[in-house]
Design a protein around this motif. Structure first.
Motif, PDB file in Angstrom:
ATOM      1  N   SER A  39       0.829  -1.206   0.000  1.00 26.97           N
ATOM      2  CA  SER A  39       0.000   0.000   0.000  1.00 26.97           C
ATOM      3  C   SER A  39       0.866   1.260   0.000  1.00 26.97           C
ATOM      4  O   SER A  39       1.858   1.332   0.731  1.00 26.97           O
ATOM      5  CB  SER A  39      -0.872  -0.043   1.258  1.00 26.97           C
ATOM      6  OG  SER A  39      -1.748   1.031   1.238  1.00 26.97           O
ATOM      7  N   LYS A  43       1.112   2.389  -7.078  1.00 23.73           N
ATOM      8  CA  LYS A  43       0.559   1.624  -8.204  1.00 23.73           C
ATOM      9  C   LYS A  43      -0.560   2.394  -8.907  1.00 23.73           C
ATOM     10  O   LYS A  43      -0.555   2.536 -10.129  1.00 23.73           O
ATOM     11  CB  LYS A  43      -0.008   0.266  -7.716  1.00 23.73           C
ATOM     12  CG  LYS A  43       0.987  -0.580  -6.964  1.00 23.73           C
ATOM     13  CD  LYS A  43       0.349  -1.835  -6.394  1.00 23.73           C
ATOM     14  CE  LYS A  43      -0.739  -1.603  -5.365  1.00 23.73           C
ATOM     15  NZ  LYS A  43      -0.283  -1.039  -4.097  1.00 23.73           N
ATOM     16  N   THR A  45      -1.282   5.573  -8.648  1.00 28.03           N
ATOM     17  CA  THR A  45      -0.758   6.839  -9.177  1.00 28.03           C
ATOM     18  C   THR A  45      -0.119   6.597 -10.540  1.00 28.03           C
ATOM     19  O   THR A  45      -0.392   7.310 -11.513  1.00 28.03           O
ATOM     20  CB  THR A  45       0.284   7.417  -8.194  1.00 28.03           C
ATOM     21  OG1 THR A  45      -0.366   7.655  -6.949  1.00 28.03           O
ATOM     22  CG2 THR A  45       0.901   8.694  -8.711  1.00 28.03           C
ATOM     23  N   HIS A 206      -4.149  -6.222  -5.337  1.00 29.85           N
ATOM     24  CA  HIS A 206      -3.513  -6.605  -4.077  1.00 29.85           C
ATOM     25  C   HIS A 206      -3.521  -8.116  -3.917  1.00 29.85           C
ATOM     26  O   HIS A 206      -2.967  -8.647  -2.967  1.00 29.85           O
ATOM     27  CB  HIS A 206      -4.294  -6.016  -2.890  1.00 29.85           C
ATOM     28  CG  HIS A 206      -3.918  -4.609  -2.618  1.00 29.85           C
ATOM     29  ND1 HIS A 206      -4.833  -3.600  -2.547  1.00 29.85           N
ATOM     30  CD2 HIS A 206      -2.718  -4.039  -2.407  1.00 29.85           C
ATOM     31  CE1 HIS A 206      -4.202  -2.468  -2.302  1.00 29.85           C
ATOM     32  NE2 HIS A 206      -2.920  -2.704  -2.219  1.00 29.85           N
TER      33      HIS A 206
HETATM   34  N1  LIG Z   1      -4.619  12.927  -4.486  1.00 35.39           N
HETATM   35  C1  LIG Z   1      -3.451  12.792  -3.836  1.00 35.39           C
HETATM   36  N2  LIG Z   1      -2.820  13.868  -3.330  1.00 35.39           N
HETATM   37  C2  LIG Z   1      -1.637  13.746  -2.682  1.00 35.39           C
HETATM   38  N3  LIG Z   1      -0.989  12.582  -2.495  1.00 35.39           N
HETATM   39  C3  LIG Z   1      -1.572  11.467  -2.976  1.00 35.39           C
HETATM   40  C4  LIG Z   1      -2.820  11.503  -3.674  1.00 35.39           C
HETATM   41  N4  LIG Z   1      -3.152  10.241  -4.029  1.00 35.39           N
HETATM   42  C5  LIG Z   1      -2.156   9.455  -3.584  1.00 35.39           C
HETATM   43  N5  LIG Z   1      -1.207  10.188  -2.951  1.00 35.39           N
HETATM   44  C6  LIG Z   1       0.027   9.672  -2.335  1.00 35.39           C
HETATM   45  O1  LIG Z   1       0.835   9.068  -3.325  1.00 35.39           O
HETATM   46  C7  LIG Z   1       1.443   7.888  -2.815  1.00 35.39           C
HETATM   47  C8  LIG Z   1       1.056   6.703  -3.683  1.00 35.39           C
HETATM   48  O2  LIG Z   1      -0.348   6.451  -3.522  1.00 35.39           O
HETATM   49  P1  LIG Z   1      -1.138   5.389  -4.424  1.00 35.39           P
HETATM   50  O3  LIG Z   1      -2.580   5.461  -4.057  1.00 35.39           O
HETATM   51  O4  LIG Z   1      -0.757   5.557  -5.838  1.00 35.39           O
HETATM   52  O5  LIG Z   1      -0.495   4.023  -3.892  1.00 35.39           O
HETATM   53  P2  LIG Z   1      -1.001   2.537  -4.133  1.00 35.39           P
HETATM   54  O6  LIG Z   1       0.230   1.708  -4.280  1.00 35.39           O
HETATM   55  O7  LIG Z   1      -1.983   2.480  -5.244  1.00 35.39           O
HETATM   56  O8  LIG Z   1      -1.696   2.242  -2.742  1.00 35.39           O
HETATM   57  P3  LIG Z   1      -2.913   1.259  -2.362  1.00 35.39           P
HETATM   58  O9  LIG Z   1      -2.416  -0.110  -2.660  1.00 35.39           O
HETATM   59  O10 LIG Z   1      -3.080   1.491  -0.895  1.00 35.39           O
HETATM   60  O11 LIG Z   1      -4.103   1.656  -3.175  1.00 35.39           O
HETATM   61  C9  LIG Z   1       1.000   7.761  -1.357  1.00 35.39           C
HETATM   62  O12 LIG Z   1       1.990   8.343  -0.537  1.00 35.39           O
HETATM   63  C10 LIG Z   1      -0.274   8.575  -1.319  1.00 35.39           C
HETATM   64  O13 LIG Z   1      -0.491   9.109  -0.033  1.00 35.39           O
END
Ligand SMILES: Nc1ncnc2c1ncn2[C@@H]1O[C@H](COP(=O)(O)OP(=O)(O)OP(=O)(O)O)[C@@H](O)[C@H]1O
Length: 259
Positions: A39, A43, A45, A206
């Protein structure tokens, strides 16, 4: 219809915060690529940069390149709306327009693109898109009923029908099964296996078993700590990634030792 995407040296920011750093990867056409990792490693993003959805967030921007069959998706003269038409997206929670009929839900993307289509072409598109999403038989007698009257799994397949109705080349799926029961999950997984004949599919999941079942190639992302950027650690053939990954971190994650 299916296209390849080559990403090089991609950095992804939210304002000053570097969320994902230095991603270089090739996404092959007619295949499923799974993005896995703990998490917060970026991913979702990263996925959203592939159809320029990332920049919808104020202050969000990218550096680097994402090239689809020779076309730089971030070139100054490229219209992000046109990119999103070519690179469709399905989200974690099924999000059909609740008051719209099943038929109008399928056509919603096409109508948003201001495409005028005749009634008979619309009917044909509704049928082929619903068939493509393996939903036609279940809904053909109730196309005028609201999309919200369907089960969660049916709603997700309706969203897939809506995405493929605009005839994209690439389909991005951000945890498309996380809100679904196991039977609906299997239905979506079967559907991915069929759709990859025509589309390039990139899925965030996941669920390790799901990545192993549906994908041809797997990319493992990781993060060194809170506030640090996510990075692509390793990418390869799914069977190899799950049996003998090159990196210890990948092995630890896949075997459930962290994440
Ligand atoms: N809208 C936003 N504004 C600022 N920071 C963000 C935003 N969305 C995500 N982040 C940050 O960017 C980083 C990557 O987040 P992201 O959601 O892409 O991760 P992920 O691997 O998809 O997580 P998960 O598996 O929990 O969904 C994290 O530190 C998150 O807090």
């Amino acid at each position: 219809m299916s296209k390849r995407i080559d990403v090089s040296d991609l950095n992804v920011y939210y304002g000053d915060f570097l969320a994902v750093e230095g991603v270089t990867m090739a996404i092959e056409p007619r295949s499923v690529t799974a993005l896995i990792g703990p998490s917060g490693c970026g991913k979702s993003t990263f996925l959203r940069t592939l159809n320029r959805m990332h920049e919808v967030i104020p202050g969000a921007h990218v550096q680097g390149k994402a090239v689809m069959d020779g076309q730089d998706l971030y070139a100054p003269d490229v219209d992000p709306v046109a990119v999103r038409r070519q690179v469709g997206m399905v989200f974690q929670r099924p999000n059909p327009f609740p008051t719209m009929s099943i038929r109008e839900n399928v056509l919603a993307g096409v109508r948003l693109n201001n495409k005028r289509i005749s009634k008979s072409d619309a009917e044909e598109l509704v049928e082929t898109s619903l068939q493509g999403a393996n939903l036609w038989n279940e809904v053909k007698d109730r196309l005028d009923r609201p999309g919200s009257g369907l089960s969660g799994g049916q709603q997700q397949r309706l969203c897939i029908a809506r995405a493929i109705a605009v005839r994209p080349q690439v389909l991005l799926m951000d945890e498309p099964c996380s809100a679904l029961d196991p039977i609906s999950t299997l239905a979506i997984e079967d559907l991915m296996a069929e759709l990859k004949d025509e589309y390039t599919i990139v899925i965030v999941t996941h669920n390790m078993q799901q990545a192993a079942r549906v994908s041809d190639r797997t990319a493992f992302f990781n993060i060194a700590g809170t506030g640090k950027p996510g990075r692509l650690i390793e990418m390869g053939d799914t069977a190899t990634m799950f049996s003998s990954p090159s990196e210890q971190a990948t092995e630890d994650y896949i075997s459930g030792r962290f994440g």
